[in-house]
Write a protein that holds these residues in place. Sequence first.
Motif, PDB file in Angstrom:
ATOM      1  N   ARG A 219       7.502  -1.462  -9.641  1.00  0.00           N
ATOM      2  CA  ARG A 219       7.895  -0.117 -10.090  1.00  0.00           C
ATOM      3  C   ARG A 219       6.792   0.915  -9.896  1.00  0.00           C
ATOM      4  NH1 ARG A 219       9.282  -0.129 -15.832  1.00  0.00           N
ATOM      5  NH2 ARG A 219      10.466   1.767 -15.406  1.00  0.00           N
ATOM      6  N   ARG A 220       5.846   0.628  -9.040  1.00  0.00           N
ATOM      7  CA  ARG A 220       4.772   1.592  -8.776  1.00  0.00           C
ATOM      8  C   ARG A 220       4.942   2.243  -7.409  1.00  0.00           C
ATOM      9  NH1 ARG A 220       0.342   1.666 -12.188  1.00  0.00           N
ATOM     10  NH2 ARG A 220       0.372   0.027 -13.784  1.00  0.00           N
ATOM     11  N   LEU A 221       4.650   3.528  -7.378  1.00  0.00           N
ATOM     12  CA  LEU A 221       4.544   4.285  -6.132  1.00  0.00           C
ATOM     13  C   LEU A 221       3.065   4.406  -5.807  1.00  0.00           C
ATOM     14  CD1 LEU A 221       5.482   6.332  -3.906  1.00  0.00           C
ATOM     15  CD2 LEU A 221       5.494   8.084  -5.687  1.00  0.00           C
TER      16      LEU A 221
ATOM     17  N   VAL B 223      -0.155   5.402  -2.942  1.00  0.00           N
ATOM     18  CA  VAL B 223      -0.633   6.067  -1.728  1.00  0.00           C
ATOM     19  C   VAL B 223      -1.851   5.281  -1.255  1.00  0.00           C
ATOM     20  CG1 VAL B 223      -1.521   8.191  -0.709  1.00  0.00           C
ATOM     21  CG2 VAL B 223       0.197   8.306  -2.528  1.00  0.00           C
ATOM     22  N   CYS B 224      -1.816   4.803  -0.025  1.00  0.00           N
ATOM     23  CA  CYS B 224      -2.866   3.925   0.486  1.00  0.00           C
ATOM     24  C   CYS B 224      -3.593   4.569   1.661  1.00  0.00           C
ATOM     25  CB  CYS B 224      -2.266   2.587   0.947  1.00  0.00           C
ATOM     26  SG  CYS B 224      -1.338   1.722  -0.328  1.00  0.00           S
ATOM     27  N   ASP B 225      -4.904   4.359   1.716  1.00  0.00           N
ATOM     28  CA  ASP B 225      -5.717   4.729   2.867  1.00  0.00           C
ATOM     29  C   ASP B 225      -6.019   3.433   3.626  1.00  0.00           C
ATOM     30  OD1 ASP B 225      -7.772   5.314   4.679  1.00  0.00           O
ATOM     31  OD2 ASP B 225      -8.533   6.946   3.433  1.00  0.00           O
ATOM     32  N   PRO B 226      -5.355   3.191   4.757  1.00  0.00           N
ATOM     33  CA  PRO B 226      -5.500   1.887   5.409  1.00  0.00           C
ATOM     34  C   PRO B 226      -6.907   1.623   5.935  1.00  0.00           C
ATOM     35  CG  PRO B 226      -4.232   3.402   6.793  1.00  0.00           C
ATOM     36  CD  PRO B 226      -4.419   4.064   5.479  1.00  0.00           C
ATOM     37  N   ARG B 227      -7.602   2.667   6.402  1.00  0.00           N
ATOM     38  CA  ARG B 227      -8.924   2.436   6.990  1.00  0.00           C
ATOM     39  C   ARG B 227      -9.978   2.161   5.916  1.00  0.00           C
ATOM     40  NH1 ARG B 227      -8.118   7.572  10.801  1.00  0.00           N
ATOM     41  NH2 ARG B 227      -7.422   8.250   8.743  1.00  0.00           N
ATOM     42  N   LYS B 228      -9.744   2.663   4.690  1.00  0.00           N
ATOM     43  CA  LYS B 228     -10.622   2.296   3.575  1.00  0.00           C
ATOM     44  C   LYS B 228     -10.137   1.039   2.875  1.00  0.00           C
ATOM     45  CE  LYS B 228     -12.167   6.999   2.456  1.00  0.00           C
ATOM     46  NZ  LYS B 228     -12.133   8.070   1.424  1.00  0.00           N
ATOM     47  N   ARG B 229      -8.920   0.600   3.254  1.00  0.00           N
ATOM     48  CA  ARG B 229      -8.306  -0.590   2.662  1.00  0.00           C
ATOM     49  C   ARG B 229      -8.207  -0.473   1.138  1.00  0.00           C
ATOM     50  NH1 ARG B 229     -10.961  -1.937   7.156  1.00  0.00           N
ATOM     51  NH2 ARG B 229     -10.122  -3.532   8.573  1.00  0.00           N
ATOM     52  N   GLU B 230      -7.741   0.686   0.687  1.00  0.00           N
ATOM     53  CA  GLU B 230      -7.646   0.877  -0.761  1.00  0.00           C
ATOM     54  C   GLU B 230      -6.473   1.774  -1.138  1.00  0.00           C
ATOM     55  OE1 GLU B 230     -11.435   2.544  -1.768  1.00  0.00           O
ATOM     56  OE2 GLU B 230     -10.788   4.609  -1.421  1.00  0.00           O
ATOM     57  N   VAL B 231      -6.035   1.621  -2.371  1.00  0.00           N
ATOM     58  CA  VAL B 231      -5.009   2.493  -2.940  1.00  0.00           C
ATOM     59  C   VAL B 231      -5.716   3.721  -3.515  1.00  0.00           C
ATOM     60  CG1 VAL B 231      -3.202   2.706  -4.689  1.00  0.00           C
ATOM     61  CG2 VAL B 231      -3.509   0.544  -3.447  1.00  0.00           C
ATOM     62  N   VAL B 232      -5.380   4.909  -3.010  1.00  0.00           N
ATOM     63  CA  VAL B 232      -6.093   6.124  -3.439  1.00  0.00           C
ATOM     64  C   VAL B 232      -5.367   6.858  -4.566  1.00  0.00           C
ATOM     65  CG1 VAL B 232      -7.272   6.432  -1.241  1.00  0.00           C
ATOM     66  CG2 VAL B 232      -5.023   7.456  -1.564  1.00  0.00           C
ATOM     67  N   ALA B 233      -4.077   6.553  -4.779  1.00  0.00           N
ATOM     68  CA  ALA B 233      -3.335   7.158  -5.890  1.00  0.00           C
ATOM     69  C   ALA B 233      -2.124   6.287  -6.184  1.00  0.00           C
ATOM     70  CB  ALA B 233      -2.887   8.579  -5.540  1.00  0.00           C
ATOM     71  N   GLU B 234      -1.708   6.246  -7.445  1.00  0.00           N
ATOM     72  CA  GLU B 234      -0.497   5.499  -7.774  1.00  0.00           C
ATOM     73  C   GLU B 234       0.157   6.074  -9.009  1.00  0.00           C
ATOM     74  OE1 GLU B 234      -0.857   1.385  -9.203  1.00  0.00           O
ATOM     75  OE2 GLU B 234      -3.022   1.645  -9.061  1.00  0.00           O
ATOM     76  N   ARG B 235       1.453   5.810  -9.127  1.00  0.00           N
ATOM     77  CA  ARG B 235       2.239   6.327 -10.257  1.00  0.00           C
ATOM     78  C   ARG B 235       3.173   5.222 -10.722  1.00  0.00           C
ATOM     79  NH1 ARG B 235       5.379   8.141 -13.926  1.00  0.00           N
ATOM     80  NH2 ARG B 235       5.772  10.360 -14.257  1.00  0.00           N
ATOM     81  N   LEU B 236       3.088   4.861 -11.984  1.00  0.00           N
ATOM     82  CA  LEU B 236       3.989   3.864 -12.544  1.00  0.00           C
ATOM     83  C   LEU B 236       5.342   4.503 -12.826  1.00  0.00           C
ATOM     84  CD1 LEU B 236       4.646   1.088 -13.777  1.00  0.00           C
ATOM     85  CD2 LEU B 236       3.709   1.940 -15.941  1.00  0.00           C
ATOM     86  N   ALA B 237       6.384   3.874 -12.338  1.00  0.00           N
ATOM     87  CA  ALA B 237       7.766   4.258 -12.638  1.00  0.00           C
ATOM     88  C   ALA B 237       8.065   5.739 -12.408  1.00  0.00           C
ATOM     89  CB  ALA B 237       8.119   3.876 -14.068  1.00  0.00           C
ATOM     90  N   PRO B 238       7.978   6.203 -11.143  1.00  0.00           N
ATOM     91  CA  PRO B 238       8.451   7.568 -10.881  1.00  0.00           C
ATOM     92  C   PRO B 238       9.929   7.721 -11.227  1.00  0.00           C
ATOM     93  CG  PRO B 238       8.026   6.371  -8.833  1.00  0.00           C
ATOM     94  CD  PRO B 238       7.493   5.534  -9.928  1.00  0.00           C
ATOM     95  N   HIS B 239      10.657   6.598 -11.185  1.00  0.00           N
ATOM     96  CA  HIS B 239      12.042   6.547 -11.680  1.00  0.00           C
ATOM     97  C   HIS B 239      12.113   5.383 -12.665  1.00  0.00           C
ATOM     98  CE1 HIS B 239      13.255   9.434  -8.603  1.00  0.00           C
ATOM     99  NE2 HIS B 239      12.538   8.717  -7.757  1.00  0.00           N
ATOM    100  N   ASP B 240      12.793   5.594 -13.805  1.00  0.00           N
ATOM    101  CA  ASP B 240      12.750   4.627 -14.907  1.00  0.00           C
ATOM    102  C   ASP B 240      13.523   3.344 -14.633  1.00  0.00           C
ATOM    103  OD1 ASP B 240      11.146   6.253 -16.445  1.00  0.00           O
ATOM    104  OD2 ASP B 240      12.853   7.306 -17.346  1.00  0.00           O
ATOM    105  N   GLY B 241      14.503   3.405 -13.740  1.00  0.00           N
ATOM    106  CA  GLY B 241      15.352   2.243 -13.492  1.00  0.00           C
ATOM    107  C   GLY B 241      14.612   1.107 -12.807  1.00  0.00           C
ATOM    108  N   MET B 242      15.207  -0.086 -12.853  1.00  0.00           N
ATOM    109  CA  MET B 242      14.595  -1.286 -12.282  1.00  0.00           C
ATOM    110  C   MET B 242      15.014  -1.501 -10.830  1.00  0.00           C
ATOM    111  SD  MET B 242      12.782  -2.431 -14.737  1.00  0.00           S
ATOM    112  CE  MET B 242      12.356  -4.061 -14.126  1.00  0.00           C
ATOM    113  N   ARG B 243      16.004  -0.775 -10.345  1.00  0.00           N
ATOM    114  CA  ARG B 243      16.512  -1.018  -8.988  1.00  0.00           C
ATOM    115  C   ARG B 243      15.563  -0.433  -7.936  1.00  0.00           C
ATOM    116  NH1 ARG B 243      21.053  -2.967  -7.974  1.00  0.00           N
ATOM    117  NH2 ARG B 243      21.419  -1.682  -6.127  1.00  0.00           N
ATOM    118  N   PRO B 244      15.718  -0.830  -6.661  1.00  0.00           N
ATOM    119  CA  PRO B 244      14.757  -0.425  -5.626  1.00  0.00           C
ATOM    120  C   PRO B 244      14.618   1.084  -5.453  1.00  0.00           C
ATOM    121  CG  PRO B 244      16.112  -2.231  -4.832  1.00  0.00           C
ATOM    122  CD  PRO B 244      16.690  -1.816  -6.148  1.00  0.00           C
TER     123      PRO B 244
END
Length: 485
Positions: free
Chosen positions: A212-214, A216-237
């Motif tokens: 349930r996380r959105l 944002v990844c920087d592939p060349r740094k091999r890291e997640v640069v930002a994330e947001r838990l549950a931008p939508h509350d539902g459990m579906r994709p």
Amino acid sequence: MNSSPRQQLENTNMSAMSRSIVRQSKFRHVFGQSAKAEQGYDDIRVSKVTWDSSFCAVNPKFLAVIVESSGGGSFLVLPLSKVGRLDSNYPMVVGHSGPVLDIDWCPHNDNILASGSEDCTAMIWQIPDHTPSRPISEPIVVLEGHSKRVGIVTWHPTARNILLTAGSDNLIIVWNVGTGEPLISMDDHPDLIYNVSWNRNGSLFCTTCKDRRLRVCDPRKREVVAERLAPHDGMRPMRAIFTREGNIFTTGFTRMSQRELGLWDPTNFEEPIALLELDTSNGVLLPFYDPDTNLVYLCGKGDSSIRYFEITDEPPYVHYLSTFSSKEPQRGMGFMPKRGVDVSKCEIARLYKLHERKCEPIMMTVPRKSDLFQDDLYPDTAGPEPALEPEDWLEGKDDDPILVSMRDGYVPPKSRELKVSKKNVLDSRPATRRSVSACDASNLPPELVEKLLEEIHSLKATVLSQDKRICDLENKLSQYTNGTA
């Protein structure tokens, strides 16, 4: 009863205010229309595999559809001009040993297609301009690095030969398909990855995940640069795509299973820019985004409609435009790059709707009375020329897509062979499997290559029959000689 001058003035002010509330946009009257029956593609057995991909990919030359097959690993590639009923013996692309889950055309070469499968591999295919005489079973590159099924394949928007794959092993791998080598591997996701989307210049990508996380990844740094838990509350994709301005457009579900869309600023994930509830349905909403017009088309699996919205910098930021409805539900959808639309008909988008047994083109047009080229509808669009080489991108360089004009209608360039370096995994294969590349196929027209292959097979058959005949004659001669003696 006559109204007083004061009342007339108030009425005039109210009508002026109501007119000013109506938002001005050249896309308020986008009109969707299905192609005529004879312009569709019939007798296509669309795949029934349970995976939330679009099952369809299209470019200015070809339509590719993942289909049902006895072997399980087939998809169909048709020239766009091959409309009508499909011959039951039409050759398929048959290299995978398990069902194909996702396909994606290379943005820099209209003859190159990537596929991901349940057999844990991704493959790169060179599709000839002419109709092949037999099934295409030899990929030019096989990418082996995932331990579980490969459900997502997506090309880098600006760098040549860069492909991203994501598998059910929760692993993301960025490949250089020109060498067949993995460049970057990321295992930041603890659960199944639903989708991946590059930003406009390919410096970042965003993902949605079963946790349930959105991200944002920087592939060349091999890291997640930002994330947001549950931008939508539902459990579906969920689904997420980058917009031209660098915001992220998402589709998902509320806690009450209502479908919802959102717009987010990845530099400030606390509050959404916009959040809008749509309806109650089980189908996952697949977003298709046009960066030239800032329009997004939402196609729900199992829906019989396509809704489209305009993204602007004015509240409420995501503006509903209209809905195209038809009678039959869609199994999947393909989205034509802007280079493939018909500018003479003011067509701004074309989608390819998959039914159970056919594919139907749907044209989105902006009605105009003038026959002249409409500059405001067709800004320069991303062309097929890559802006970067793989080495430049890997070293940290970024560049926006190289744009081309649509003024005279886009004419695709002559097809180019994908150059595979000597370090490729194909070098370890038997020589007979590389017989086409042994002669410099890049200098030969595809029709001649196919003809040479036919002649080689014919010559092999002739040599074998002559060998057998010589052996028979030698046996008879030895019998005759022994009898005479």
